[in-house]
Design a protein around this motif. Structure first.
Motif, PDB file in Angstrom:
ATOM      1  N   VAL A 202       0.822  -1.209   0.000  1.00 56.26           N
ATOM      2  CA  VAL A 202       0.000   0.000   0.000  1.00 56.26           C
ATOM      3  C   VAL A 202       0.861   1.266   0.000  1.00 56.26           C
TER       4      VAL A 202
ATOM      5  N   ARG B 197      -0.776  10.773  -0.220  1.00 56.26           N
ATOM      6  CA  ARG B 197      -0.010  10.687  -1.462  1.00 56.26           C
ATOM      7  C   ARG B 197       1.054  11.778  -1.481  1.00 56.26           C
TER       8      ARG B 197
ATOM      9  N   HIS C   4       4.997  -2.660  -5.901  1.00 57.20           N
ATOM     10  CA  HIS C   4       3.537  -2.642  -5.755  1.00 57.20           C
ATOM     11  C   HIS C   4       2.862  -3.557  -6.768  1.00 57.20           C
TER      12      HIS C   4
ATOM     13  N   GLY D 115      -7.046  -5.904   6.617  1.00 59.94           N
ATOM     14  CA  GLY D 115      -8.370  -6.505   6.598  1.00 59.94           C
ATOM     15  C   GLY D 115      -9.000  -6.603   7.969  1.00 59.94           C
TER      16      GLY D 115
ATOM     17  N   HIS E 240      -4.245   1.663  -6.249  1.00 58.93           N
ATOM     18  CA  HIS E 240      -4.154   1.075  -4.903  1.00 58.93           C
ATOM     19  C   HIS E 240      -5.516   0.756  -4.300  1.00 58.93           C
TER      20      HIS E 240
ATOM     21  N   ARG F  30       0.735  -6.862  -5.660  1.00 56.40           N
ATOM     22  CA  ARG F  30      -0.708  -6.737  -5.903  1.00 56.40           C
ATOM     23  C   ARG F  30      -1.204  -7.850  -6.840  1.00 56.40           C
TER      24      ARG F  30
ATOM     25  N   CYS G 194      -8.637  -0.831  -2.690  1.00 57.77           N
ATOM     26  CA  CYS G 194      -8.603  -1.954  -1.750  1.00 57.77           C
ATOM     27  C   CYS G 194      -8.701  -3.310  -2.454  1.00 57.77           C
TER      28      CYS G 194
ATOM     29  N   ASN H  10      -6.273   8.908   3.448  1.00 54.55           N
ATOM     30  CA  ASN H  10      -5.170   8.273   2.707  1.00 54.55           C
ATOM     31  C   ASN H  10      -4.151   9.361   2.393  1.00 54.55           C
TER      32      ASN H  10
END
Ligand code: HEM
Length: 417
Positions: free
Chosen positions: A102, A310, A109, A259, A366, A113, A368, A308
């Protein structure tokens, strides 16, 4: 756009004309009452100062369109090394947070992923359903035996840890410390974590890694079914190679954390919202087919993850303001999800709301990876609870979790009715 007819046309505001508490707003030291109810502050920011400067070079976005534009902009980075180095130093927490997918950019990533998404496909999720129903029904049986039933402690917090534990095939006997490790590691992501919180977070990463080393050694000798065991799949890697042990372990820790608390809070916040909006609770009891749209609305109305982050790597114009490359941007998920330019009557809870393009699971590269797992857990937990205890009611005040990034409750006492 689905603006209500009452919504005034959106103008580019003049932050200098905002009330002083809006001009001085800081997430690290929010105004009184913010943790209980952040929505009036979000509304004031959206109106007066939607690209709010928290500190030089650091901005907080509260409008839906602005948040979405950053999620979708391919030049923004999720890599947190620059942001976390001064806060976390050379520590287990720094290694953990900067190795998990994440908080990474390609190529790490993309590789992690791809492997994860392969394991969290619809077939795998459908296979979880029977076990989840059995788990939830068992918890509902036991709830009736509790002298003082608490929907967080005796219900919501017990579901996700089992689901992720099953995904990684963590033996049942080993699951007890997972919740506390997860809480400790994620608490270090608050805007201003104190020394004690950092120490607890570092100890939790160290203990978690020690546990995973043993689990990995065992799984290498006795691989599971890669169709259902995410750890075996992560160990096998893919056509482009394998993850290093460090990458692998930190991404297992992340999966458990990602989670766990979020889904506990979906169930807890959702039930709390329904208890405060009795007509909506009764509507859902009368028509259980609304459970799908109800879960989406509860995710929008009380988003478990409120923020979030960035980093811009190129100049970017947001909300009419030019942000230079190297700007830190905090995305207000909870604020965007109450924006009247996107949602009609955004402060009204409507379990049949359509459309409902909320941002509770993020957006873009990204977004979820576990959103359909979380939705399944939310539908089964909330749906079965109300089917069993339709006269559910509050019993005293709930106790709120005091963090700004994760929105949730520590205790939700109820009468089962
Ligand atoms: C209601 C519950 C949940 C909420 C609200 C939630 C929210 C989010 C959000 C907002 C992101 C985006 C982060 C960003 O863009 O920086 C994210 C990422 C992620 N979530 Fe969830 N999540 C939930 C449940 C889950 C579950 C159950 C799992 C695993 C089974 C999971 C696994 C992940 C992973 C692996 C990522 C990282 C994806 C990437 O970076 O590509 N989440 N989640």
């Amino acid at each position: 756009m689905h603006a209500s007819p009452a919504t005034p046309p959106r103008m580019t505001p003049d932050p200098a004309a905002a009330p002083s508490w809006v001009r001085d707003f800081k997430l690290a030291t929010p105004p009184p009452g913010f943790i209980d109810d952040p929505y009036p502050a979000y509304a004031a920011l959206r109106h007066h100062d939607p690209v709010h400067e928290l500190a030089p070079g650091s901005y907080f976005l509260t409008r839906y369109d602005d948040v979405l534009a950053v999620y979708r902009n391919p030049t923004v980075s999720s890599d947190k090394k620059r942001e976390f180095a001064p806060k976390l130093g050379d520590s287990p927490l720094f290694e953990h947070h900067t190795t998990s997918l994440v908080f990474s950019d390609p190529p790490l990533h993309t590789r992690v992923r791809r492997i994860l998404m392969g394991a969290l496909n619809q077939r795998a999720i459908a296979r979880m359903e029977v076990g989840l129903l059995t788990l939830v029904d068992g918890l509902l049986d036991r709830l009736a035996d509790e002298a003082a039933p608490d929907l967080i402690e005796h219900f919501a917090a017990l579901i996700p840890v089992e689901v992720i534990g099953n995904l990684l095939a963590v033996p049942h006997a080993d699951r007890a410390p997972l919740r506390d490790w997860s809480l400790a590691i994620l608490s270090a992501l608050e805007p201003a974590p104190g020394a004690e919180i950092l120490a607890r977070g570092n100890a939790a990463v160290t203990d978690f890694l020690a546990y995973l080393r043993g689990l990995l050694a065992d799984r290498r000798q006795h691989p599971g079914d890669p169709e259902s065991d995410v750890l075996t799949r992560l160990l096998m890697g893919d056509a482009e190679g394998q993850l290093t042990d460090v990458e692998l372990m930190h991404n297992c820790i992340f999966l458990l954390n990602a989670g766990h608390e979020t889904t506990t809070n979906l169930i807890g916040n959702g039930l709390h919202a329904l208890l405060r909006h009795r007509a909506q609770l009764e509507r859902l009891v009368a028509d259980p087919t609304l459970i799908g749209s109800a879960v989406e609305e509860l995710l929008r109305y009380e988003s478990p993850l409120q923020l979030n982050n960035r980093l811009t790597t190129a100049p970017m114009t947001i909300g009419g303001r030019e942000l230079p490359a190297g700007s830190f941007v905090t995305l207000g998920i909870g604020a965007a999800n109450r924006d009247s330019a996107e949602f009609a009557d955004p402060d009204v809870l409507d379990i049949a709301r359509k459309p409902n393009n909320h941002l509770a699971f993020g957006q873009g590269p990204h977004a979820c990876s576990g959103m359909n797992v979380a939705r399944l857990e939310g539908r089964i937990a909330i749906g079965r609870l109300l089917a069993r205890y339709p006269r559910l009611d509050s019993r005293g005040a709930p106790q709120r979790d005091m963090r700004v990034r994760f929105r949730g409750l520590r205790h939700l006492p109820v009468r089962l009715g």
